[in-house]
Design a protein around this motif. Sequence first.
Motif, short mmCIF file in Angstrom:
data_model
loop_
_atom_site.label_atom_id
_atom_site.label_comp_id
_atom_site.label_asym_id
_atom_site.label_seq_id
_atom_site.Cartn_x
_atom_site.Cartn_y
_atom_site.Cartn_z
N ASN A 49 15.92 -43.53 24.02
CA ASN A 49 15.65 -43.95 25.40
C ASN A 49 16.22 -42.92 26.36
O ASN A 49 16.98 -42.02 25.97
CB ASN A 49 16.22 -45.35 25.68
N GLY A 50 15.88 -43.07 27.62
CA GLY A 50 16.28 -42.11 28.63
C GLY A 50 17.76 -42.08 28.91
O GLY A 50 18.29 -41.08 29.40
N HIS A 51 18.49 -43.19 28.59
CA HIS A 51 19.93 -43.23 28.81
C HIS A 51 20.69 -42.33 27.85
O HIS A 51 21.87 -42.07 28.06
CB HIS A 51 20.44 -44.66 28.68
N GLU A 52 20.04 -41.88 26.78
CA GLU A 52 20.70 -41.05 25.77
C GLU A 52 20.51 -39.56 26.05
O GLU A 52 20.74 -38.73 25.19
CB GLU A 52 20.17 -41.39 24.38
N LYS A 53 20.11 -39.23 27.28
CA LYS A 53 19.89 -37.83 27.62
C LYS A 53 20.24 -37.59 29.08
O LYS A 53 20.03 -38.45 29.94
CB LYS A 53 18.42 -37.45 27.37
N ALA A 64 20.86 -25.60 33.57
CA ALA A 64 20.32 -25.42 32.22
C ALA A 64 21.07 -26.26 31.17
O ALA A 64 20.62 -26.35 30.03
CB ALA A 64 20.39 -23.94 31.82
N ARG A 65 22.19 -26.89 31.57
CA ARG A 65 22.98 -27.68 30.62
C ARG A 65 22.28 -29.01 30.32
O ARG A 65 21.82 -29.69 31.23
CB ARG A 65 24.38 -27.93 31.16
N ILE A 66 22.22 -29.36 29.03
CA ILE A 66 21.58 -30.61 28.59
C ILE A 66 22.52 -31.35 27.66
O ILE A 66 23.16 -30.75 26.79
CB ILE A 66 20.25 -30.33 27.85
N TRP A 67 22.63 -32.67 27.86
CA TRP A 67 23.40 -33.53 26.97
C TRP A 67 22.46 -34.54 26.30
O TRP A 67 21.52 -35.03 26.93
CB TRP A 67 24.46 -34.32 27.74
N LYS A 68 22.74 -34.87 25.03
CA LYS A 68 21.97 -35.90 24.33
C LYS A 68 22.88 -36.65 23.36
O LYS A 68 23.90 -36.12 22.91
CB LYS A 68 20.81 -35.28 23.52
N ARG A 69 22.48 -37.86 23.03
CA ARG A 69 23.15 -38.60 21.97
C ARG A 69 22.32 -38.46 20.70
O ARG A 69 21.44 -39.28 20.41
CB ARG A 69 23.31 -40.08 22.34
N LEU A 70 22.61 -37.42 19.93
CA LEU A 70 21.83 -37.13 18.73
C LEU A 70 22.49 -37.67 17.46
O LEU A 70 21.83 -37.79 16.43
CB LEU A 70 21.64 -35.61 18.57
N SER A 129 31.86 -46.02 21.15
CA SER A 129 32.71 -45.92 22.33
C SER A 129 33.07 -44.45 22.51
O SER A 129 32.94 -43.65 21.57
CB SER A 129 33.98 -46.77 22.18
N GLY A 130 33.53 -44.09 23.69
CA GLY A 130 33.87 -42.69 23.95
C GLY A 130 32.80 -42.01 24.78
O GLY A 130 32.18 -42.63 25.65
N LEU A 131 32.57 -40.73 24.52
CA LEU A 131 31.61 -39.95 25.28
C LEU A 131 30.21 -40.58 25.21
O LEU A 131 29.82 -41.13 24.19
CB LEU A 131 31.53 -38.53 24.74
N SER A 132 29.46 -40.45 26.29
CA SER A 132 28.10 -41.00 26.31
C SER A 132 27.15 -40.17 25.45
O SER A 132 26.19 -40.70 24.89
CB SER A 132 27.57 -41.04 27.75
N TYR A 133 27.44 -38.87 25.32
CA TYR A 133 26.54 -37.98 24.60
C TYR A 133 27.32 -37.26 23.50
O TYR A 133 28.51 -36.97 23.65
CB TYR A 133 25.91 -36.96 25.55
N THR A 134 26.65 -36.96 22.40
CA THR A 134 27.32 -36.30 21.27
C THR A 134 26.92 -34.84 21.11
O THR A 134 27.46 -34.16 20.25
CB THR A 134 26.99 -37.03 19.95
N TRP A 135 25.97 -34.35 21.90
CA TRP A 135 25.52 -32.97 21.78
C TRP A 135 25.34 -32.37 23.16
O TRP A 135 24.95 -33.06 24.11
CB TRP A 135 24.19 -32.91 21.02
N CYS A 136 25.64 -31.08 23.25
CA CYS A 136 25.42 -30.35 24.50
C CYS A 136 25.05 -28.92 24.15
O CYS A 136 25.59 -28.33 23.20
CB CYS A 136 26.68 -30.37 25.37
N ASN A 137 24.10 -28.36 24.90
CA ASN A 137 23.70 -26.97 24.61
C ASN A 137 24.69 -25.94 25.18
O ASN A 137 24.52 -24.74 24.98
CB ASN A 137 22.29 -26.69 25.14
#
Length: 241
Positions: A43-47, A90-96, A76-84
């Motif tokens: 979903n969109g909340h994971e990015k 240009a920075r992108i975060w995702k919960r991968l 729990s913790g950070l909302s996202y687990t990956w970042c470029n």
Amino acid sequence: MIFSFVHALCTVEGRRDLWAKLLADKPHSLPWCIGGDFNVIVNGHEKRGGRPFMVSEGSEFLAFMEEAEIFDAGFSGLSYTWCNNRRGRARIWKRLDRLLINGECSDLASAISVVHLARHPLDHAPLKISFALRMDNGPRPFRFLNVWTSKPELLGVIREAWDTEVQGSPLRALCSKLLTVRRAIQLWNKQHFGDIGTTVREAEVGLSRADEELTHDRSDGVLENVHRAQAELNRALAIEE
């Protein structure tokens, strides 16, 4: 329990093959955990950042979860687990990265927790997975930590505690001296190192907060706070190691 650790490909076709292989390995009645980098969001909340989320991106993943009868264990913790790790827009975060469990796994443990640990300096955040079972309630034994020997004054603490006068038989005196040394070391440890595990967790929380702030404020000052928090965590991890 059966654990499946995954590192999914970036393409839809590659992940489709993974879903099929996981379904072929699905246990019939045992607790099942699937964890790792699924390389897809649902979903969109994971990015945050980059192109807008498309519902079709996660449709096959959700279909696989439904067919496998597994569900997300949450976190729990950070909302996202990956970042470029790019700068500015240009920075992108995702919960991968996530943990998926079946109903048998949920019934086995009284509590399952997934914590997104500090990501820096990596692009992925490690997942810390904890299971609370009935057998986890025993007393914790005393353990000598190697990091204590980095302090020269430790030998004096041990010598002073050992030289304490004790009455009784030789065996009783030995047991009493060992107990006295143990208590002296524990008190000394609190003053010089504290709870090493707690120190690491506090440093991880500090870095997580700084990293979370960076998702909203990309200024140099916030980035400097991230680097400072990373240094504190590195020191705590070195002591823990």
